[in-house]
Structure formats: structure tokens, C-alpha cells
Design an enzyme around this catalytic site. Structure first.
Site, PDB file in Angstrom:
ATOM      1  CD  GLU A 250      -2.971  -1.163   0.357  1.00  0.00           C
ATOM      2  OE1 GLU A 250      -3.051  -0.222  -0.464  1.00  0.00           O
ATOM      3  OE2 GLU A 250      -3.781  -2.095   0.377  1.00  0.00           O
TER       4      GLU A 250
ATOM      5  CB  CYS B 197      -2.120   6.595   1.853  1.00  0.00           C
ATOM      6  SG  CYS B 197      -3.450   5.747   2.692  1.00  0.00           S
TER       7      CYS B 197
END
Ligand code: NAD
Length: 468
Positions: free
Chosen positions: A243, A277
Site C-alpha cells: 500500500e 495516503c
């Protein structure tokens, strides 16, 4: 001063070398964590390997019970964990800060505990029966970042152990404390060796990604580190969930009311000070609404309170570390140099603070460095467009592809634009809203694989097809 130990095989590992952890609000030392060596990592992997056969042999429902006991433990220590987190990470206790993060950790743990790992019957007839079984991989290595350290550790740990793996977690050296305490608490209910925690420098992370006896690495962090991990995992063909970074675009269409969407736009971009993120990191606005959107965002920003996370009513804290502060500062300066106009906030000259003001920049063009690079901080570039197809092209013209959003009251227009955005998740009239039952991951350089939901859970397994 906090001082936690590494936990290996259910025991505190005796490591005398330690490193300091800073409180980013006060710039004072908040605690210390062990500086583990690669030999210490080997001991943790050996403990996880030894625990694996018995843990993998448990029934699914036994592991569900254990995971719920972990959730109970976190719930009992909700405020304690949040307090450690605010001390080392800087985010406020309230709002979308530490209490919220630990609440998310509980919710994700319970959701994963509730999932089933079914045996699928692929064929059952005269030609025979074929079953698809899901088997744990073995020892999982987890490497986490400093922005949502506890929640992300839970995203790695719980699906891995729920499906029968054992694990070694290495938190970011910037925020190791709350994770070490979390792992200590987990070890009050889990069998020894199932979850081990090791803190150290980046070399311990590198050793995890190359380790012979680790079968999978789950990593959340920057794209350059993810690329290194993918390279060093090649020799042992590790399973990977990566990720990585995002540079999420939001495209506003011309039918929305700027005042109405301003709060959701703001928090989509500035949650956790932009250190998220899947935060909104580039905003594309049509000519007809440009001035109004800039003004509504500026006004909303002026109402948001930033300060020490323990002070009453704070909504945002400091940037977590100097390296990240300098990056945001540099990008804002470069944006101004390339013609960007600061609407509020702006570059900071003071070296004695990690507080960076909420910054909105009317970007002069899509070539602006603040548009091109992931800022990962409280600075949002706002880009004017006159043709929505051009805005979409610019949104997609980026190596990242984590999230995206389209802001419109027209569902058909939303579906049209959203379907053509190159990203793993796309939202309408909000940005970055994730939940435990919806798979989450990036395309292009934002990652490999997904977390959350059944898909995320099963990413911790190998398939074995059984022909009866
Ligand atoms: P980072 O890549 O610098 O560090 C992440 C972790 O990797 C740390 O634990 C670090 O010690 C470790 N590490 C460093 N070098 C390593 C190496 N060579 N091998 C193995 N491990 C190594 O990232 P960061 O600055 O901590 O986090 C910020 C980044 O994370 C941003 O780019 C952000 O977008 C990304 N992020 C992505 C997601 C997502 O779900 N996609 C979520 C949160 C953060």
C-alpha cells in the site's frame, strides 16, 4: 517518558541499545524504543515460525475468538493507546485524531474476526469433486509507516493472524511506541510467538523483505521503499501486499454549491494534516466555480484549530517529523516560484517548529511541483480547468493511482468521470472514506493488492485446490 520493549515469543526481548522518539508538538523526547539488530529480527522470525503450526491448526472459530479478545483488550486500553499515539504522532486526541484511530483499530479487528474463510466447492458431480481451500502462508512480515501507525498495524496484523499466519511487525522508527504497547497487549491474550514486535532502523525493514523464512510482506509506506521491497522479495518469491503513496485528484463539476461541499472537501484533503495516503492532494475546479471554491475553502480553513494534540478542541496537530516538514515546505516554495498564489498559510522560515499552517495554493499550472509530487502534508494545490476532459486527463497523468473523487449532484456524470479515473477507489462528494468491508488498494505505482474486506483477508492465504 515512555519506554517499551520488543516482544518476541511473548516475552520482552532484552535489548540495551535504544533510540529516542520525539513528541512533534513539543520537540521534546517522548520516549525510547529498542534498536533491534538483524539478529534480533532472526529471533523474532524463529519465534513466529515455532508458533505457526499450532496456530494454523486451530479452527477458524478459535481464531475468531482470539481476535475478538484482542479487540476487547484494545477497547479496555482505548484512551491509554490514544494518549501514547498523540504523544508520538502529534495528532489531536479528539476529532479525527487518536481516539478515532484507536476506535478504527477496534472496528477493523471485530470486522475481521466476523469474516468466514470458506471452502469453495468448484465441482461436485460425476466427474468428481474439486474443493478450493485457503491455507495460511506462514510467517508474515509487517512494515508500517508513521501517519496512522496503530490502525495500519491492525490492518496488517489481524487479517494475517485471523487466517492462521504468525507475524513479525516492524513499526516506523518515528512512531514505534503505541504499536509496541499494542503488541504487548495482544500478547496478554494470544499464544506466545503469534504476534512479535521489533523496532529498529530501516535496515531491519530491509532484512524483513529479504528474509528466507518470511513468506509474505505487507508494507504500507512510500512508493520508493515499496519498490525496494519488491526487488528484495524476488529471491524468495514472497507474497506481497504493498500500500504505497498516493497523489489523489478530486474533480469538481460545475453543478455543485461550493459552500455546501467546502467542509467535506477540506477534511478530504486535510484529515491528519494531509498525512494520509488517500487524502485529496490535487483539486481540479471549473472556471465558473474557481473563485467561489477557493474562497469557501479559505474561510473554512480559518475556523480550524491547530495546536498541541492534548489542548482542548484541537483539530490538527504538527507535521510528524522534520523530513516531512521540509518536503512540504519545499514543495510550497517551489509552487510559489512556479507562479502559484498562496491563498492562506505559506512557506515557513522557523526551524524550531513542526507546525505548518493550513496552506491553500492557487496553482498556476498542472506542472506545479505541488501538483506533480505527493506532498503528504497540509498544503493543497487548486487547479483551474475549462474543459472537464482536460481535467480528467491531468488527473490521470500521474504515476500514482490510489483514490479519486468527483464532486457533482448528477449521478450519471459522476459514473462517467469516475469510471475513467485511474485509481483503486473513487468517491462522490467525499474523499478518502474507507471502511473495513470495502477492499482498498492502489493501481499503478500506488500499490499491489488490496487490504480490507474478504479480498484483503484472503490475500493472507495460499490457495490449495483439492481433487477428491
Ligand atoms: P517510508 O517508506 O519511508 O517508511 C515506511 C516503513 O518502511 C518504515 O517502517 C520504515 O522504517 C520502513 N523502511 C524504510 N526503508 C526500508 C527498506 N529499504 N526496506 C524495508 N522497509 C523499509 O514511508 P513513511 O514516510 O513512513 O510513510 C509515508 C508514505 O506512506 C506516504 O507516501 C504515504 O502515501 C504512504 N502510505 C500509504 C498508505 C496506503 O494505504 N496506500 C497508507 C499510509 C501511508
Amino acid at each position: 517518558m515512555y519506554s517499551f520493549n520488543n516482544i518476541v515469543n511473548g516475552q520482552a526481548l532484552d535489548i540495551s541499545d535504544r533510540f529516542d522518539v520525539m513528541n512533534p508538538s513539543t520537540l521534546e523526547t517522548a520516549g525510547t524504543a529498542p534498536l533491534a539488530s538483524v539478529a534480533d529480527l532472526d529471533a523474532a522470525v524463529a519465534a513466529a515460525e515455532a508458533a505457526f503450526p499450532a496456530w494454523a491448526a486451530l479452527s477458524d472459530s478459535e481464531r475468531q475468538t482470539y481476535c475478538n479478545q484482542v479487540a476487547d483488550k484494545i477497547e479496555e486500553h482505548h484512551e491509554e493507546l490514544a494518549t501514547i499515539l498523540t504523544t508520538e504522532q502529534g495528532k489531536p486526541m479528539g476529532g479525527l485524531g487518536s481516539m478515532f484511530e484507536i476506535g478504527g483499530a477496534i472496528a477493523w479487528t471485530r470486522y475481521n474476526a466476523s469474516l468466514e474463510v470458506p471452502v469453495e466447492v468448484l465441482q461436485d458431480g460425476e466427474a468428481g469433486r474439486i474443493e478450493l481451500h485457503r491455507k495460511p502462508i506462514g510467517v508474515v512480515g509487517s512494515i508500517t509507516p508513521w501517519n496512522w501507525p496503530v490502525l495500519i498495524a491492525i490492518w496488517h496484523i489481524i487479517p494475517a493472524i485471523r487466517t492462521g499466519n504468525t507475524l513479525v511487525c516492524k513499526p516506523s522508527p518515528f512512531t514505534p511506541l503505541a504499536t509496541l504497547r499494542l503488541i504487548e497487549l495482544m500478547n496478554e491474550v494470544l499464544p506466545a510467538g503469534v504476534v512479535n514486535g521489533i523496532t529498529g532502523d530501516n535496515d531491519v525493514g530491509a532484512a524483513i523483505s529479504a528474509h528466507d523464512n518470511i513468506g509474505k510482506v505487507v508494507f504500507t509506506g512510500s512508493t520508493p521503499t515499496g519498490q525496494k521491497i519488491m526487488g528484495s522479495a524476488a529471491d524468495t518469491l514472497k507474497r506481497l501486499t504493498l500500500e504505497l503513496g498516493g497523489n489523489d485528484a478530486g474533480i469538481i463539476l460545475d453543478d455543485v454549491d461550493p459552500k455546501e461541499i467546502a467542509p467535506a472537501l477540506f477534511w478530504g484533503a486535510f484529515i491528519n494534516n494531509g498525512q494520509t495516503c488517500a487524502a485529496l492532494k490535487r483539486l481540479y475546479v471549473p472556471d465558473s466555480l474557481y473563485d467561489a471554491v477557493c474562497e469557501e475553502l479559505r474561510q473554512f480553513a480559518s475556523t480550524v484549530k491547530m495546536g498541541d494534540g492534548f489542548a482542548e478542541g484541537m483539530e490538527l496537530g504538527p507535521i510528524q517529523n522534520r523530513m516531512q516538514f521540509d518536503k512540504v515546505n519545499r514543495l510550497v516554495r517551489e509552487s510559489v516560484a512556479s507562479g502559484g498564489q498562496v491563498l492562506c498559510g505559506g512557506p515557513v522560515d522557523d526551524d524550531n517548529t513542526l507546525f505548518f499552517p493550513i496552506t491553500l495554493v492557487a496553482a498556476a499550472s498542472g506542472d506545479d511541483p505541488l501538483v506533480q509530487e505527493e506532498q503528504f502534508g497540509p498544503a493543497l494545490p487548486i487547479i483551474r480547468y475549462s474543459d472537464v476532459e482536460d481535467a480528467l486527463r491531468q488527473a490521470n497523468d500521474n504515476p500514482n493511482g490510489l483514490g479519486g473523487s468527483v464532486w457533482t449532484n448528477d449521478e450519471a456524470r459522476f459514473r462517467d468521470i469516475a469510471g475513467r479515473m485511474e485509481c483503486g477507489s473513487v468517491w462522490r462528494n467525499k474523499h478518502g472514506a474507507i471502511q473495513p468491508d470495502a477492499p482498498f488498494g492502489g493501481v499503478k505505482c500506488s500499490g499491489v493488492g488490496v487490504e480490507f474486506g474478504q479480498e484483503g483477508l484472503l490475500a493472507n492465504t495460499n490457495i490449495q485446490v483439492v481433487y477428491l
